[in-house]
Design an enzyme around this catalytic site. Structure first.
Site, mmCIF file in Angstrom:
data_model
loop_
_atom_site.group_PDB
_atom_site.id
_atom_site.type_symbol
_atom_site.label_atom_id
_atom_site.label_comp_id
_atom_site.label_asym_id
_atom_site.label_seq_id
_atom_site.Cartn_x
_atom_site.Cartn_y
_atom_site.Cartn_z
ATOM 1 N N ASN A 42 -4.386 5.621 3.136
ATOM 2 C CA ASN A 42 -5.537 6.199 2.434
ATOM 3 C C ASN A 42 -5.625 7.689 2.739
ATOM 4 O OD1 ASN A 42 -6.278 5.352 5.072
ATOM 5 N ND2 ASN A 42 -8.434 5.203 4.533
ATOM 6 N N GLU A 44 -8.357 10.565 2.331
ATOM 7 C CA GLU A 44 -9.742 10.884 1.984
ATOM 8 C C GLU A 44 -9.900 12.370 1.691
ATOM 9 O OE1 GLU A 44 -12.328 9.213 5.009
ATOM 10 O OE2 GLU A 44 -11.887 7.178 4.292
ATOM 11 N N CYS A 53 -6.807 5.288 -2.198
ATOM 12 C CA CYS A 53 -6.530 4.174 -1.291
ATOM 13 C C CYS A 53 -5.042 4.095 -0.948
ATOM 14 C CB CYS A 53 -6.928 2.853 -1.933
ATOM 15 S SG CYS A 53 -8.678 2.608 -2.161
ATOM 16 N N GLU A 55 -3.039 1.551 -1.093
ATOM 17 C CA GLU A 55 -2.241 0.784 -2.055
ATOM 18 C C GLU A 55 -1.812 1.655 -3.233
ATOM 19 O OE1 GLU A 55 -5.140 0.131 -0.706
ATOM 20 O OE2 GLU A 55 -5.610 -1.999 -0.707
ATOM 21 N N CYS A 90 -9.106 -3.133 -2.842
ATOM 22 C CA CYS A 90 -10.304 -2.928 -3.665
ATOM 23 C C CYS A 90 -9.989 -3.229 -5.138
ATOM 24 C CB CYS A 90 -10.836 -1.502 -3.503
ATOM 25 S SG CYS A 90 -9.926 -0.261 -4.462
ATOM 26 N N CYS A 93 -7.607 -0.790 -6.951
ATOM 27 C CA CYS A 93 -6.194 -0.975 -6.589
ATOM 28 C C CYS A 93 -5.629 -2.245 -7.233
ATOM 29 C CB CYS A 93 -6.025 -1.002 -5.078
ATOM 30 S SG CYS A 93 -6.267 0.634 -4.357
#
Ligand code: THU
Length: 136
Positions: A42, A44, A53, A55, A90, A93
C-alpha cells in the site's frame, strides 16, 4: 510456487509499505499463469484518497509489464506490520482484479505460513459488473 511461498513473498512486499497515516501495512504478491511474480504494497498519500492498496499496486505493476493472465494473489497486512488477522481485499481491489481475473482466480490471505485461508474471486465478488456487460 505454492501458497506458503507466496505468503513469504507477500510479507517481504509488506516491508515496502508506505503507510504513515493508517500505520496499517499491507503486502501482496500476484502470480501470473506463466509463473511470474509481481509484488505490491500500500502506498498512502497526504491527500488520503490518492492512496493505492497493495493489491492494485501489484496488479497495475504486472499489467504495466505486459501481463494479463493471473493465477492467484496472496495478501498479508496488519497494524504496524503485526499480522494478527486475515487481510481481506477491499471492494475496489476485488473489482480491479475482476477486470483481468476469472471467477476461479485464487485469493490467499494469511496470518502465518501455516494459517492461510483460500477464496476464489467469484466468492469474494459474486455477480460482478464486468466487461461482458458492455457488449462489443
Ligand atoms: N489497504 C490495502 O492495501 N488493501 C486492502 O485491500 C485494504 C486496505 C490499505 C489502504 C490503506 O493504506 C490501509 O490499508 C488502511 O486502509
Amino acid at each position: 510456487m505454492n501458497k506458503k511461498d507466496l505468503f513469504i513473498l507477500a510479507k517481504e512486499a509488506m516491508k515496502n509499505s508506505n503507510a504513515p497515516y493508517s500505520n496499517y501495512n499491507v503486502g501482496a504478491v500476484l502470480l501470473t499463469k506463466n509463473g511470474n511474480i509481481y509484488k505490491g504494497c500500500n502506498v498512502e498519500n497526504a491527500s488520503y484518497s490518492v492512496t493505492c492498496c497493495a493489491e492494485r499496486t501489484a496488479l497495475f505493476s504486472a499489467v504495466a509489464s505486459g501481463e494479463k493472465e493471473f493465477e492467484s494473489i496472496c495478501i498479508v497486512g496488519g497494524k504496524n506490520s503485526d499480522i494478527t488477522d486475515y487481510a481481506m481485499p477491499c471492494g475496489i481491489c476485488r473489482q480491479a482484479l475482476a477486470e483481468f481475473c476469472d471467477a476461479d482466480f485464487k485469493v490467499y490471505v494469511g496470518i502465518s505460513e501455516n494459517d492461510i485461508k483460500e477464496f476464489t474471486l467469484g466468492e469474494l465478488l459474486p455477480y460482478s459488473f464486468n466487461k461482458s456487460k458492455l457488449g462489443d
